[in-house]
Write a protein that holds these residues in place. Sequence first.
Motif, PDB file in Angstrom:
ATOM      1  N   ASP A  11       0.849  -1.170   0.000  1.00 19.77           N
ATOM      2  CA  ASP A  11       0.000   0.000   0.000  1.00 19.77           C
ATOM      3  C   ASP A  11       0.892   1.229   0.000  1.00 19.77           C
ATOM      4  N   SER A  13       0.374   4.001   0.921  1.00 12.23           N
ATOM      5  CA  SER A  13       0.039   4.960   1.957  1.00 12.23           C
ATOM      6  C   SER A  13       1.265   5.284   2.784  1.00 12.23           C
ATOM      7  N   SER A  87      -8.428   0.356   1.732  1.00 13.73           N
ATOM      8  CA  SER A  87      -7.733   1.473   2.367  1.00 13.73           C
ATOM      9  C   SER A  87      -7.289   1.104   3.753  1.00 13.73           C
ATOM     10  N   SER A  88      -6.397   1.839   4.292  1.00 11.64           N
ATOM     11  CA  SER A  88      -6.138   1.720   5.714  1.00 11.64           C
ATOM     12  C   SER A  88      -6.120   3.129   6.263  1.00 11.64           C
ATOM     13  N   LYS A  90      -5.068   6.251   8.306  1.00 17.00           N
ATOM     14  CA  LYS A  90      -3.775   6.759   8.735  1.00 17.00           C
ATOM     15  C   LYS A  90      -3.935   7.724   9.888  1.00 17.00           C
ATOM     16  N   THR A 332      -7.119  -4.594   6.548  1.00 17.08           N
ATOM     17  CA  THR A 332      -5.744  -4.112   6.349  1.00 17.08           C
ATOM     18  C   THR A 332      -4.758  -5.272   6.284  1.00 17.08           C
ATOM     19  N   ARG A 337       2.013  -4.183   3.748  1.00 14.76           N
ATOM     20  CA  ARG A 337       2.397  -2.854   4.259  1.00 14.76           C
ATOM     21  C   ARG A 337       3.448  -2.259   3.311  1.00 14.76           C
ATOM     22  N   HIS A 604      -3.788  -1.357  10.846  1.00 14.37           N
ATOM     23  CA  HIS A 604      -4.906  -0.518  10.389  1.00 14.37           C
ATOM     24  C   HIS A 604      -4.824   0.891  10.950  1.00 14.37           C
ATOM     25  N   ASN A 607      -0.314   1.815   9.726  1.00 15.67           N
ATOM     26  CA  ASN A 607       0.128   1.341   8.410  1.00 15.67           C
ATOM     27  C   ASN A 607       1.502   0.681   8.463  1.00 15.67           C
TER      28      ASN A 607
END
Length: 721
Positions: A11, A13, A87-88, A90, A332, A337, A604, A607
Amino acid sequence: MGRQQRTKQGDPSPLPGSSAHPQSGQHIGKRKAAAEARAQREGQLPQKGSKPGKGRQSKSGILDGRGDPSGAGERAAKRVKKSKKDSSKKQQQDDDDDDDDLEGLQEQDDFEDDEDEDQFANANAKGLEAARSALFNDEDLEEPEAADEFDLDREDDDDEDDEEMDDEFDLEDEEAGVTLDDFEMTAEEAEMMPASGKKAAKRAARAEAYNSDDEDAPAARLGGPKERASRDEPSAFGDEEDATRSDLEADSEDELEEGQLTDLRAVERRMRNSARVLGNWKELGADLGMSRSDLIEQLIGDVCQYHGYTPYLAEKLFDLFGVDEALQFFTTSDTPRPLTLRVNTLKTRRRDLAQALINRGVNLEPLEGGWSKVGLQVFSGGGVPVGATPEYLAGHYILQSASSFLPVIALGPQPHERVLDMSAAPGGKTTYMSALMGNTGEVWANDSSRGRIKGLGGNVARLGCRNVVITNLDGREFPKVIGGFDRVLLDAPCSGTGVISKDQSVKVNKTERDFTLLSHLQKQLVLCAIDSVTPNSEKGGYVVYSTCSVTTEENEAVVTYALRKRPHVKLVETGLAFGKEGFKSFRGKEFGKNMHLTRRFYPHVHNMDGFYVAKFKVGKPAKPVPGAEDEEASFEPYVPLAESDDEENSNAAGSDVPMFDEEEDEKLIAQTKKIQMKKKGLNTKAGKPKKVAEEEPEKEIEVEKPVKEVKKGGKKARKST
Ligand SMILES: C[S@@+](CC[C@H](N)C(=O)[O-])C[C@H]1O[C@@H](n2cnc3c(N)ncnc32)[C@H](O)[C@@H]1O
């Protein structure tokens, strides 16, 4: 399973402390739906039918009073093999530097000053922009080739092992000579099954009511926007609009089979609705026509079907997190990750490494949030194998998950100290410790697994850590073998519930017994870690206990036990600027008032891999501590149930924990010898055959490139170069 998972890019993110990600919930929803649709087309998502899984029923849970969670999940656990993207959430983190005690050392890395950051940002901006937009537009993100390397910390990184594991799962079906269809039951057949038939019918009726398009059906009424539960927690499904009646209508009868939904999108919708209802039970539950425990039972079945957990573990995680947060955790944990690396400051500076990798086409930037000055997040390898670049081979960096930095930062080893990494393989944290100490002092890196020691030696050599001594002992032999350390890190063998995104098998292979045995082993090890610290250390006298698990019995319960057994030890601040506080109590168990000083990290929320970190200060004991070995003699040593032949393939918990019951060991050895002799056609009643006796492995300290001998506690080990 794990392999399939690891072929996806992490991800993108940002990590804690970073600004919000441009990826909107809606976007995620679209990507997720598209990915699912594609997977359905390609036959990756199960459509129907299931067979029993391995899970077992727990004795208790938030769901007390609830019966068997239908078994749907158990079957589903076998069936669901495809992970989904999403999504996770943040968390905006405090930008304060939390590495105060490491400041001096990290001055070596001058990349962190603002000017350098700017330079870096400029150099990288163009490439990153392109990489990011590619990532956000790409539904099926490809992981850089070195993806497996990312697992250095927590997993075997042997592809063959993964394949073997995959085969194992597949084989079960094949060997049984059955197909998934064999486990389907018609409604009539279900009726003829006295107990289970009734249960199935009940489930079917419930599910039907729940998904009914009849205005008056209680569940249907729950889907409308007006009935939204007013919960503070974010939805596990991002910002997606709540399911509307049309969602429920879509769950038509042909999506139901033996009370189970056959379409995963329908399962997802139903989970979301169940969470909403459970979150506002007073208002929404009354008209449901279904008890709370039945709804929870159904939700667990759905989680098992959708995410592939055993009912036992799904329930355990629901207990830990509560419904909404557990759903976020499940979601998640189905995606990797971010890919991160740690710069080896023994060989280079972050700025220089970043520039070198950017020149090779790698898109990266410093770990956001300012909590690490040696981490880089890789957004896309741009086709570059980040686990095989010349810089990698020269030991300028190690692929290491961001959360693995945390226990070492908390430990804060200082130059010229003597530190112990009690369960060290494959060495991600050992090599970080060595770098923080500037290759001075001594880092004793121990692991009980002979197989994993090889990887440890490889990393220590590649990264040029010359202050490392490698030992191959059961951690419980410390401090008898050697003690007097300034600091000890116990990154304990654990269930790996925090790293499910890396090892999906955790979803199905952890039983209640595993958690009990692991907790016992961890308790034994933590006492030995404490007893290995010298109370006379000038700046040190610390133990850090960490796991990559989120369960309380492997974390707070172990810490509480240590505090009780070693009154001269107290919990202190970890120095980590983020992370959730440890639990002071959980389900009637009191863990103590200082447990807030310990830190929990969640996929979750932060991240990053799930992790737990506790830091102890070891004072002077009022009286000499008893030998760590006698106190817990009644403990059963941890031996994983599904023991692998391959040491490298052992999970976070080593599979080769030696038994302490020597008498029993001897009997077993004698039996084995007899069997071996019989196999060779030898007379078992004759004297000992020399060959077999010679084959007995001798337990000794393994050494690397000897330079000087260190003698302590009656045993010798040689220091590596
Ligand atoms: C979580 S992993 C350690 C990861 C390592 N600290 C790193 O950062 O690279 C746990 C390790 O504990 C080892 N282990 C299991 N039982 C042990 C024992 N009784 N004594 C010492 N090590 C043990 C396993 O072989 C495994 O390598």
